[in-house]
Design a protein around this motif. Sequence first.
Motif, PDB file in Angstrom:
ATOM      1  N   THR A 106       0.783  -1.014   0.174  1.00  0.00           N
ATOM      2  CA  THR A 106      -0.078  -0.020   0.056  1.00  0.00           C
ATOM      3  C   THR A 106       0.963   1.322  -0.107  1.00  0.00           C
ATOM      4  OG1 THR A 106      -1.711  -1.046   1.325  1.00  0.00           O
ATOM      5  CG2 THR A 106      -1.700   1.339   1.130  1.00  0.00           C
ATOM      6  N   SER A 107       0.534   2.203  -1.010  1.00  0.00           N
ATOM      7  CA  SER A 107       1.360   3.448  -0.829  1.00  0.00           C
ATOM      8  C   SER A 107       0.038   4.750  -0.687  1.00  0.00           C
ATOM      9  CB  SER A 107       1.873   3.531  -2.227  1.00  0.00           C
ATOM     10  OG  SER A 107       1.589   4.969  -2.849  1.00  0.00           O
ATOM     11  N   LEU A 108       0.532   5.486   0.162  1.00  0.00           N
ATOM     12  CA  LEU A 108      -0.228   6.886   0.414  1.00  0.00           C
ATOM     13  C   LEU A 108       0.483   7.912   0.128  1.00  0.00           C
ATOM     14  CD1 LEU A 108      -2.785   8.179   1.335  1.00  0.00           C
ATOM     15  CD2 LEU A 108      -1.827   7.979   3.900  1.00  0.00           C
ATOM     16  N   ASN A 109       0.196   8.736  -0.855  1.00  0.00           N
ATOM     17  CA  ASN A 109       0.813   9.856  -1.344  1.00  0.00           C
ATOM     18  C   ASN A 109       2.360   9.726  -1.755  1.00  0.00           C
ATOM     19  OD1 ASN A 109      -1.603  11.467  -0.743  1.00  0.00           O
ATOM     20  ND2 ASN A 109      -0.731  11.661   1.383  1.00  0.00           N
ATOM     21  N   GLY A 110       2.768   8.240  -2.405  1.00  0.00           N
ATOM     22  CA  GLY A 110       3.867   8.095  -3.087  1.00  0.00           C
ATOM     23  C   GLY A 110       4.676   7.242  -1.832  1.00  0.00           C
ATOM     24  N   GLU A 111       4.107   7.213  -0.604  1.00  0.00           N
ATOM     25  CA  GLU A 111       4.868   6.697   0.515  1.00  0.00           C
ATOM     26  C   GLU A 111       4.463   5.243   0.679  1.00  0.00           C
ATOM     27  OE1 GLU A 111       6.375   7.583   4.934  1.00  0.00           O
ATOM     28  OE2 GLU A 111       5.832   9.298   3.678  1.00  0.00           O
ATOM     29  N   THR A 164      -4.479   8.333  -2.798  1.00  0.00           N
ATOM     30  CA  THR A 164      -4.389  10.001  -2.436  1.00  0.00           C
ATOM     31  C   THR A 164      -5.560  10.019  -1.747  1.00  0.00           C
ATOM     32  OG1 THR A 164      -5.131  10.301  -4.634  1.00  0.00           O
ATOM     33  CG2 THR A 164      -2.512  10.190  -4.391  1.00  0.00           C
ATOM     34  N   LEU A 165      -5.369  11.064  -0.949  1.00  0.00           N
ATOM     35  CA  LEU A 165      -6.714  11.389  -0.109  1.00  0.00           C
ATOM     36  C   LEU A 165      -7.131  12.879  -0.449  1.00  0.00           C
ATOM     37  CD1 LEU A 165      -6.296   9.377   3.236  1.00  0.00           C
ATOM     38  CD2 LEU A 165      -7.808   9.057   1.173  1.00  0.00           C
ATOM     39  N   GLU A 166      -6.202  13.798  -0.908  1.00  0.00           N
ATOM     40  CA  GLU A 166      -6.400  15.089  -1.075  1.00  0.00           C
ATOM     41  C   GLU A 166      -6.259  15.625  -2.560  1.00  0.00           C
ATOM     42  OE1 GLU A 166      -3.800  14.697   1.697  1.00  0.00           O
ATOM     43  OE2 GLU A 166      -5.614  14.241   2.980  1.00  0.00           O
ATOM     44  N   PRO A 167      -6.963  16.463  -3.229  1.00  0.00           N
ATOM     45  CA  PRO A 167      -8.227  17.326  -2.548  1.00  0.00           C
ATOM     46  C   PRO A 167      -9.366  16.267  -2.171  1.00  0.00           C
ATOM     47  CG  PRO A 167      -8.082  17.744  -4.556  1.00  0.00           C
ATOM     48  CD  PRO A 167      -6.987  16.984  -4.414  1.00  0.00           C
ATOM     49  N   ASP A 168      -9.329  15.205  -2.804  1.00  0.00           N
ATOM     50  CA  ASP A 168     -10.681  14.107  -2.582  1.00  0.00           C
ATOM     51  C   ASP A 168      -9.953  12.656  -2.708  1.00  0.00           C
ATOM     52  OD1 ASP A 168      -9.983  14.086  -5.467  1.00  0.00           O
ATOM     53  OD2 ASP A 168     -12.105  14.533  -5.842  1.00  0.00           O
ATOM     54  N   ALA A 169     -10.665  11.912  -2.173  1.00  0.00           N
ATOM     55  CA  ALA A 169      -9.963  10.309  -2.486  1.00  0.00           C
ATOM     56  C   ALA A 169      -9.951   9.907  -4.011  1.00  0.00           C
ATOM     57  CB  ALA A 169     -10.980   9.285  -1.558  1.00  0.00           C
ATOM     58  N   MET A 170      -8.655   9.541  -4.232  1.00  0.00           N
ATOM     59  CA  MET A 170      -8.661   8.698  -5.622  1.00  0.00           C
ATOM     60  C   MET A 170      -7.624   7.610  -5.428  1.00  0.00           C
ATOM     61  SD  MET A 170      -8.817  11.818  -8.618  1.00  0.00           S
ATOM     62  CE  MET A 170      -8.519  10.731  -9.971  1.00  0.00           C
ATOM     63  N   ARG A 171      -7.758   6.632  -5.905  1.00  0.00           N
ATOM     64  CA  ARG A 171      -7.163   5.493  -5.444  1.00  0.00           C
ATOM     65  C   ARG A 171      -6.939   4.450  -6.761  1.00  0.00           C
ATOM     66  NH1 ARG A 171     -10.165   0.683  -2.198  1.00  0.00           N
ATOM     67  NH2 ARG A 171      -8.287  -0.915  -2.159  1.00  0.00           N
ATOM     68  N   ILE A 172      -5.911   3.974  -6.996  1.00  0.00           N
ATOM     69  CA  ILE A 172      -5.592   2.933  -8.047  1.00  0.00           C
ATOM     70  C   ILE A 172      -5.039   1.690  -7.511  1.00  0.00           C
ATOM     71  CG2 ILE A 172      -4.195   2.146 -10.179  1.00  0.00           C
ATOM     72  CD1 ILE A 172      -4.482   4.971 -11.103  1.00  0.00           C
ATOM     73  N   ARG A 226      -2.926  12.822 -10.885  1.00  0.00           N
ATOM     74  CA  ARG A 226      -2.847  12.382  -9.547  1.00  0.00           C
ATOM     75  C   ARG A 226      -1.718  11.351  -9.573  1.00  0.00           C
ATOM     76  NH1 ARG A 226      -6.654  12.698  -5.228  1.00  0.00           N
ATOM     77  NH2 ARG A 226      -7.732  14.250  -6.476  1.00  0.00           N
ATOM     78  N   PHE A 227      -1.700  10.433 -10.492  1.00  0.00           N
ATOM     79  CA  PHE A 227      -0.751   9.407 -10.448  1.00  0.00           C
ATOM     80  C   PHE A 227       0.139   9.461 -11.561  1.00  0.00           C
ATOM     81  CE2 PHE A 227      -4.799   7.997  -8.428  1.00  0.00           C
ATOM     82  CZ  PHE A 227      -4.201   7.475  -7.091  1.00  0.00           C
ATOM     83  N   PRO A 228       1.140  10.246 -11.782  1.00  0.00           N
ATOM     84  CA  PRO A 228       1.872  10.465 -13.013  1.00  0.00           C
ATOM     85  C   PRO A 228       2.704   9.236 -13.085  1.00  0.00           C
ATOM     86  CG  PRO A 228       2.632  12.120 -11.375  1.00  0.00           C
ATOM     87  CD  PRO A 228       1.089  11.529 -10.643  1.00  0.00           C
ATOM     88  N   ALA A 269       1.006   6.878 -15.504  1.00  0.00           N
ATOM     89  CA  ALA A 269       0.612   7.491 -16.640  1.00  0.00           C
ATOM     90  C   ALA A 269       0.464   6.179 -18.021  1.00  0.00           C
ATOM     91  CB  ALA A 269       1.510   8.611 -17.273  1.00  0.00           C
ATOM     92  N   PRO A 270       1.548   5.365 -18.298  1.00  0.00           N
ATOM     93  CA  PRO A 270       1.479   4.468 -19.177  1.00  0.00           C
ATOM     94  C   PRO A 270       0.521   3.378 -19.017  1.00  0.00           C
ATOM     95  CG  PRO A 270       3.727   4.686 -18.290  1.00  0.00           C
ATOM     96  CD  PRO A 270       2.786   5.395 -17.288  1.00  0.00           C
ATOM     97  N   VAL A 271       0.052   3.084 -17.790  1.00  0.00           N
ATOM     98  CA  VAL A 271      -1.084   1.985 -17.708  1.00  0.00           C
ATOM     99  C   VAL A 271      -2.472   2.757 -17.673  1.00  0.00           C
ATOM    100  CG1 VAL A 271      -0.095  -0.140 -16.735  1.00  0.00           C
ATOM    101  CG2 VAL A 271      -0.449   1.929 -15.009  1.00  0.00           C
ATOM    102  N   ILE A 272      -2.334   4.210 -17.291  1.00  0.00           N
ATOM    103  CA  ILE A 272      -3.467   4.684 -17.341  1.00  0.00           C
ATOM    104  C   ILE A 272      -4.153   4.998 -18.785  1.00  0.00           C
ATOM    105  CG2 ILE A 272      -4.502   7.034 -16.687  1.00  0.00           C
ATOM    106  CD1 ILE A 272      -2.690   6.940 -14.210  1.00  0.00           C
ATOM    107  N   GLU A 273      -2.975   5.184 -19.845  1.00  0.00           N
ATOM    108  CA  GLU A 273      -3.320   5.412 -21.095  1.00  0.00           C
ATOM    109  C   GLU A 273      -4.021   4.311 -21.681  1.00  0.00           C
ATOM    110  OE1 GLU A 273      -3.362   7.936 -22.951  1.00  0.00           O
ATOM    111  OE2 GLU A 273      -2.429   9.325 -21.629  1.00  0.00           O
TER     112      GLU A 273
END
Length: 394
Positions: free
Chosen positions: A87-92, A206-214, A250-252, A255-259
């Motif tokens: 699990t990673s939160l804000n890249g950590e 990521t939780l800010e500014p709103d929750a988005m998660r992959i 949000r998840f730079p 990017a390749p898998v998001i594409e």
Amino acid sequence: MSSTASATGSTSTPRHAEVAGAGFAGLTAAIALARSGWSVRVHEQNDTLRDFGAGILLWRNAMLALEVIGVAPRIKAEGVVPDAYATSLNGEMFTPELAGYPYWAITRPRLHAILVDAARDAGVDLVTGSKAVAAEPSGVLVLEDGSRLQADLVLACDGAGSAVRNSRPELVQERKKYQDGVCRVLVRRPEEFQGEEWDRVIDYWTLEPDAMRILFITTGPDTIYMGMMATTDNERASQIPIDPEVWSARFPHLAPVIELAAEATGGRHDPYQTNRVEPWSAGRVVLVGDSAHAMCPALGQGASVGMVNAVELAHVLSEHDDLGTALAVWEDRQRAMTDAAQARSAYMAETRTLARGNGFTPEVMETANFELAAATPEHLALYPVPLATEPASS
Ligand code: 5PR
């Protein structure tokens, strides 16, 4: 139509089941019943037998259910064991969990195809383009074309929106919606995401500014299952096809898998919801799967619990000749585990506890560690629970 076999099961005429819905719960129930001597017909409203979903984690409880119906060896051959859940939160990144835990990842179309093969092998009659609309406690399944099919047992496995369940006012429903929803897509696994460090589940929050998660889940060398969660009021992040701009911002690093996710066909978005139904049966009509206990996906247990309850139902029916007794014993045995899974996944969805890492506590793992009455000691021995995730002892 089939005979009106007595419910004692000891007559020479096999008992007959009509099943509404060829999803995971319906097929699993059909296979389990057919393997214990029932004649079984399954009705699928679509014209083809296939699953339109993305990927799935099959926990220990689901693997035990699939072991009982003889399907687990194919899951093990065609699925993969994620080496850990990170699990990673804000890249950590938090310390990964579940290393050594017996769970498998597989694509939903593959799981479905495996179950269809097993149903055919077990002698189940699979009918497509056949939509069930209602049922009667005397043991009648009513189809959209007006046919009334008599059975010893009618199984409503027609999903969260179950028309068969909705035809029975005595099955009382308690529905709840939640803030989040999830887009689920299956993507081709690109070169940059090959390699051992990607052979796992990685839950990017990521939780800010709103929750988005992959939720990134390997389903083998060729495919990745992506569960892309966002609040349902974030419209751009709650759409299929995936909007690559809003997700890549949000998840730079993804990017390749998001594409690829943006180009994927066959994805779907579902809002988180719970439907608690009580009781699960009315006379000869019984609910199995999402029709009985739709839950938030936060535990990744919706389909697994449905398959477990399907296998346990067939097992109880082989133990008790009287149908009413069997259904009462079954609901009594499965209810606490199922209610707890619904409540816990709702709590996890509301509080987003997984975002803080190390969320697979012994209490959370109770559903995955549920031991089926239908499982033999040999089955259980195939799925040892590693120490770190052992069931909480009381
Ligand atoms: N776990 C799994 C999953 O597919 C989802 C979630 C958790 C395996 C999303 O569908 O939290 O939404 C979740």
